[in-house]
Design a protein around this motif. Structure first.
Motif, PDB file in Angstrom:
ATOM      1  N   TYR A  40       0.851  -1.285  -0.040  1.00 40.32           N
ATOM      2  CA  TYR A  40       0.105   0.221   0.069  1.00 40.32           C
ATOM      3  C   TYR A  40       0.891   1.205   0.141  1.00 40.32           C
ATOM      4  CZ  TYR A  40      -4.413  -2.709   1.065  1.00 40.32           C
ATOM      5  OH  TYR A  40      -5.377  -3.536   0.812  1.00 40.32           O
ATOM      6  N   GLN A  41       2.055   1.071   0.418  1.00 37.20           N
ATOM      7  CA  GLN A  41       3.058   2.270   0.436  1.00 37.20           C
ATOM      8  C   GLN A  41       2.300   3.387   1.538  1.00 37.20           C
ATOM      9  OE1 GLN A  41       6.066   3.136  -1.217  1.00 37.20           O
ATOM     10  NE2 GLN A  41       6.209   1.034  -0.816  1.00 37.20           N
ATOM     11  N   LYS A  42       2.041   2.882   2.555  1.00 39.05           N
ATOM     12  CA  LYS A  42       1.261   3.675   3.517  1.00 39.05           C
ATOM     13  C   LYS A  42       1.861   3.166   4.925  1.00 39.05           C
ATOM     14  CE  LYS A  42      -2.142   5.196   0.811  1.00 39.05           C
ATOM     15  NZ  LYS A  42      -2.040   6.529   0.468  1.00 39.05           N
ATOM     16  N   THR A  43       1.909   4.063   5.999  1.00 41.64           N
ATOM     17  CA  THR A  43       2.057   3.948   7.414  1.00 41.64           C
ATOM     18  C   THR A  43       1.076   3.027   8.081  1.00 41.64           C
ATOM     19  OG1 THR A  43       1.402   5.699   8.292  1.00 41.64           O
ATOM     20  CG2 THR A  43       3.519   5.981   7.577  1.00 41.64           C
ATOM     21  N   ALA A  44       1.324   2.386   9.078  1.00 41.11           N
ATOM     22  CA  ALA A  44       0.199   1.652   9.596  1.00 41.11           C
ATOM     23  C   ALA A  44      -0.824   2.477  10.096  1.00 41.11           C
ATOM     24  CB  ALA A  44       0.796   0.946  10.972  1.00 41.11           C
ATOM     25  N   ALA A  45      -0.326   3.684  10.657  1.00 41.27           N
ATOM     26  CA  ALA A  45      -1.257   4.645  11.323  1.00 41.27           C
ATOM     27  C   ALA A  45      -2.175   5.211  10.069  1.00 41.27           C
ATOM     28  CB  ALA A  45      -0.565   5.917  11.872  1.00 41.27           C
ATOM     29  N   GLU A  46      -1.816   5.657   8.964  1.00 43.69           N
ATOM     30  CA  GLU A  46      -2.377   5.676   7.804  1.00 43.69           C
ATOM     31  C   GLU A  46      -3.600   4.934   7.408  1.00 43.69           C
ATOM     32  OE1 GLU A  46       0.825   8.750   5.386  1.00 43.69           O
ATOM     33  OE2 GLU A  46       0.760   6.430   4.914  1.00 43.69           O
ATOM     34  N   LEU A  47      -3.067   3.696   7.213  1.00 44.88           N
ATOM     35  CA  LEU A  47      -4.206   2.475   7.225  1.00 44.88           C
ATOM     36  C   LEU A  47      -5.148   2.349   8.323  1.00 44.88           C
ATOM     37  CD1 LEU A  47      -4.685   0.430   5.140  1.00 44.88           C
ATOM     38  CD2 LEU A  47      -3.384  -1.276   6.309  1.00 44.88           C
ATOM     39  N   CYS A  48      -4.576   2.607   9.388  1.00 44.12           N
ATOM     40  CA  CYS A  48      -5.696   2.215  10.856  1.00 44.12           C
ATOM     41  C   CYS A  48      -6.416   3.418  10.898  1.00 44.12           C
ATOM     42  CB  CYS A  48      -4.748   2.062  12.001  1.00 44.12           C
ATOM     43  SG  CYS A  48      -3.767   0.543  11.856  1.00 44.12           S
ATOM     44  N   THR A  49      -6.333   4.440  10.383  1.00 46.74           N
ATOM     45  CA  THR A  49      -7.261   5.712  10.426  1.00 46.74           C
ATOM     46  C   THR A  49      -8.627   5.435   9.853  1.00 46.74           C
ATOM     47  OG1 THR A  49      -7.312   7.998  10.289  1.00 46.74           O
ATOM     48  CG2 THR A  49      -6.679   6.883   8.392  1.00 46.74           C
ATOM     49  N   LEU A  50      -8.690   4.274   8.790  1.00 44.99           N
ATOM     50  CA  LEU A  50      -9.861   3.957   8.043  1.00 44.99           C
ATOM     51  C   LEU A  50     -10.703   2.927   9.101  1.00 44.99           C
ATOM     52  CD1 LEU A  50      -8.418   3.062   4.804  1.00 44.99           C
ATOM     53  CD2 LEU A  50      -9.553   5.075   5.252  1.00 44.99           C
ATOM     54  N   PHE A  51      -9.995   2.606  10.197  1.00 40.85           N
ATOM     55  CA  PHE A  51     -10.692   1.639  10.975  1.00 40.85           C
ATOM     56  C   PHE A  51     -11.007   2.009  12.644  1.00 40.85           C
ATOM     57  CE2 PHE A  51      -8.473  -0.683   7.677  1.00 40.85           C
ATOM     58  CZ  PHE A  51      -9.309  -1.701   7.265  1.00 40.85           C
ATOM     59  N   ASP A  52     -12.119   1.520  13.141  1.00 39.35           N
ATOM     60  CA  ASP A  52     -12.453   1.780  14.515  1.00 39.35           C
ATOM     61  C   ASP A  52     -11.427   1.352  15.454  1.00 39.35           C
ATOM     62  OD1 ASP A  52     -14.521   3.822  13.975  1.00 39.35           O
ATOM     63  OD2 ASP A  52     -15.415   2.034  12.798  1.00 39.35           O
ATOM     64  N   SER A  53     -11.366   0.065  15.161  1.00 39.96           N
ATOM     65  CA  SER A  53     -10.433  -0.891  16.147  1.00 39.96           C
ATOM     66  C   SER A  53      -9.400  -1.733  15.319  1.00 39.96           C
ATOM     67  CB  SER A  53     -11.169  -1.571  17.027  1.00 39.96           C
ATOM     68  OG  SER A  53     -12.294  -2.550  16.523  1.00 39.96           O
ATOM     69  N   VAL A  54      -8.353  -2.065  15.693  1.00 37.12           N
ATOM     70  CA  VAL A  54      -7.280  -2.804  15.107  1.00 37.12           C
ATOM     71  C   VAL A  54      -6.787  -3.917  16.105  1.00 37.12           C
ATOM     72  CG1 VAL A  54      -5.062  -2.664  14.020  1.00 37.12           C
ATOM     73  CG2 VAL A  54      -6.677  -0.599  13.849  1.00 37.12           C
ATOM     74  N   TYR A  55      -6.447  -4.950  15.560  1.00 36.29           N
ATOM     75  CA  TYR A  55      -5.556  -5.958  16.029  1.00 36.29           C
ATOM     76  C   TYR A  55      -4.342  -6.494  15.396  1.00 36.29           C
ATOM     77  CZ  TYR A  55      -4.500 -11.082  15.820  1.00 36.29           C
ATOM     78  OH  TYR A  55      -3.897 -12.171  15.358  1.00 36.29           O
TER      79      TYR A  55
END
Lengths: 363, 363
Positions: free
Chosen positions: A189-204
């Protein structure tokens, strides 16, 4: 069973396994502890400097307010879904038919929480946006797994994720990320984890897959969510007096391997080309999008196994330790690239696949 | 809060804590791993030679068909009760009002299993046989905790346990042992663990209390029971890919300390005499029946704390790191004897209690 274990035994004898980070022995823990002062205090029931600082680091990495360390992803994810169900007052969640929750947890979500799972899409492909749009409003939470492990680690386009996230927010459906292998999707994706996770309400996220730690998971989200998750963690018996063997090793191997995910990804692409160059062999996906892929060989196990045994003996390169066989007589297995791949001398790898191609051509 | 932590800080500075096995730091794990070959293979989801042999050893120790290693007692005991409830087709269990399940698990049993708990007897004493005889037949399981931690580790007579067991068997009520501190009761009963456990249908033991390990528990019973417990362990997310940091250290410290339980018990009796020799101080029980007891000092915290701070500074003997204060202005705390007690020079211990007696007399 006996032939399977002979393949496993032969694989063990090879010097160069293509996948993984090496053997899962206790040296992994010893090495993680070696550099640490014995006087470092244990965490006590989720409190203490060492666990809190690791959780803060992971929260920052994921771009979430808070993160909580759990013994397992199974526990963390059931709890995440339960919290979102309670918040909505509905006991319905949606996920892929081959989600870990559906196939590896003995129906824990249903047995412990009476949560109904709506299986979205088909087993052999990703969930599609149009299927999500058709979801009823009473769904409390949609779980998306990135990468979708059971289909070779396939990934939707980033734009599709953005659209899924926007749709769920508009509809009041919480979006949870099963990111057991989250690190492994970032190079694509060429994204940081934070950039990707901003799409989600919770992450594991997990620490024993791509990271190669011992066990353990992080569940992250906003403060209200993680506070509730700690109560459930205690109810589950996951609030151990000491979790440090897991998070100290998680921290150690995270620092070592998270930066190497780009390399593992490139190596997976390279290895898939070699597999696909052999007759009867295809990889899923054809071109990997993470460090993992599945290999399908159109040959029954009784024919393929002796071929692999001979190949391992001849080259000392180990392709896999097991074979799954479909009812149509097609064998398959999963490859995840880690530290081991870079240890294989290039000419030996080339020779291995030349030999394999030759034997499969004859076969 | 700040005075409490100043007591904790002063306690930490002492050279001779009277309770426990020493500091809970990561040296405990390092030491347990030091003698083991790094090539020792990890367990994989509850299978593998090292976890299976430890489970077999514990099954033999407890005189049960099978034993299963769990990350925590909370998880193991809820699962035990759920299995017995399913078997009887009833969602009712009975236990002491201060059972761990009732006061330390955020109602996990109720929230995850909708199991109703019948609280037997009174908070400040053991459950009596006549109360058990009055139980209705629809109770699936009675849980007995030995020793009863929250009342200073008190114990019923062995003959009473025999009668309880006989009654439950006659009535079709399963009997479960909360044996978190099981080892610690054996010197008093002068029984082996297996002799005691024969009275119970299922047993849980812990490895971080008297044994001083890192975390983890064993749940034991017959084969059908333990097979079901493994399914629930997976549902809970307790079937970790690797539990070895816990059971390897459990095994190491079990071997070291289980044989010392008689010594710890004698030392507890000796220490209780010293406490009881001071004015305003009583121990519960007056004469300990295990290696643990509670201390009650009829003095408010604001008066007692400065006395302890001065005593610690003067003698470097640490009695306790916290004080609980009742609404009547009585302070209490819990002592568990482990390896630390034998390290205190006898004259220094004597001096400490002479000083304490003198100050309390003045107070």
């Amino acid at each position: 069973m006996s032939t399977l274990s002979s393949l496993a035994a032969a694989f063990r004898q090879t010097s160069y396994p293509v996948g993984g980070h090496g053997r899962r022995n206790i040296q992994i823990l010893k090495e993680a502890l070696d550099g640490l002062d014995g006087k470092l205090e244990s965490d006590i029931y989720g409190t203490g400097e060492s666990i809190e600082s690791f959780q803060a680091e992971m929260a920052a990495y994921l771009g979430k307010e808070k993160a909580v360390f759990f013994p397992s992803g199974t526990m963390a994810q059931q709890i995440a879904l339960r919290i979102w169900c309670d918040e909505k007052g509905s006991r319905k969640v949606a996920y892929h038919p081959l989600s870990h929750l559906e196939i590896h947890e003995e129906d824990g979500l249903k047995e412990l929480h009476q949560i109904e799972s709506i299986l979205l899409g088909e087993k052999d492909r990703l969930i599609r946006l149009d299927e999500i749009i058709e979801l009823k409003d009473d769904i409390a939470c949609l779980l998306i797994e990135l990468p979708q492990r059971e289909i070779g680690g396939d990934l939707p386009l980033f734009e599709e994720l953005v659209a899924i996230s926007a749709h769920c927010r508009a509809k009041g459906i919480m979006l949870h990320l099963d990111g057991a292998r989250l690190y492994e999707v970032l190079p694509y994706y060429q994204k940081t984890a934070a950039e990707l996770c901003t799409l989600f309400d919770s992450v594991y996220i997990s620490f024993y897959k791509g990271i190669g730690g011992i066990a353990g998971a992080i569940l992250a989200g906003d403060e209200a969510f993680t506070a509730k998750s700690k109560v459930w963690k205690r109810r589950y018996g996951g609030d151990l007096i000491s979790l440090y063997p897991y998070y100290l090793s998680a921290s150690y191997y995270f620092k070592q391997r998270e930066p190497k995910m780009g390399q593992y990804f490139e190596e997976a692409v390279e290895l898939a080309v070699l597999f696909n160059s052999c007759q009867h062999v295809t990889t899923l996906p054809r071109v990997p999008v993470t460090n993992m892929f599945h290999v399908h060989i159109a040959m029954p196990k009784e024919k393929l196994e002796p071929i692999l045994l001979e190949l391992y003996a001849e080259t000392s390169v180990g392709l896999i330790h097991y074979l799954r066989e479909s009812s149509e007589g097609i064998c398959s297995f999963e490859i995840s690239i880690g530290d081991a791949f870079a240890q294989i001398p290039k000419d030996r790898l080339k020779l291995t696949f030349e030999r394999l191609a030759a034997v499969l051509r004859e076969g």
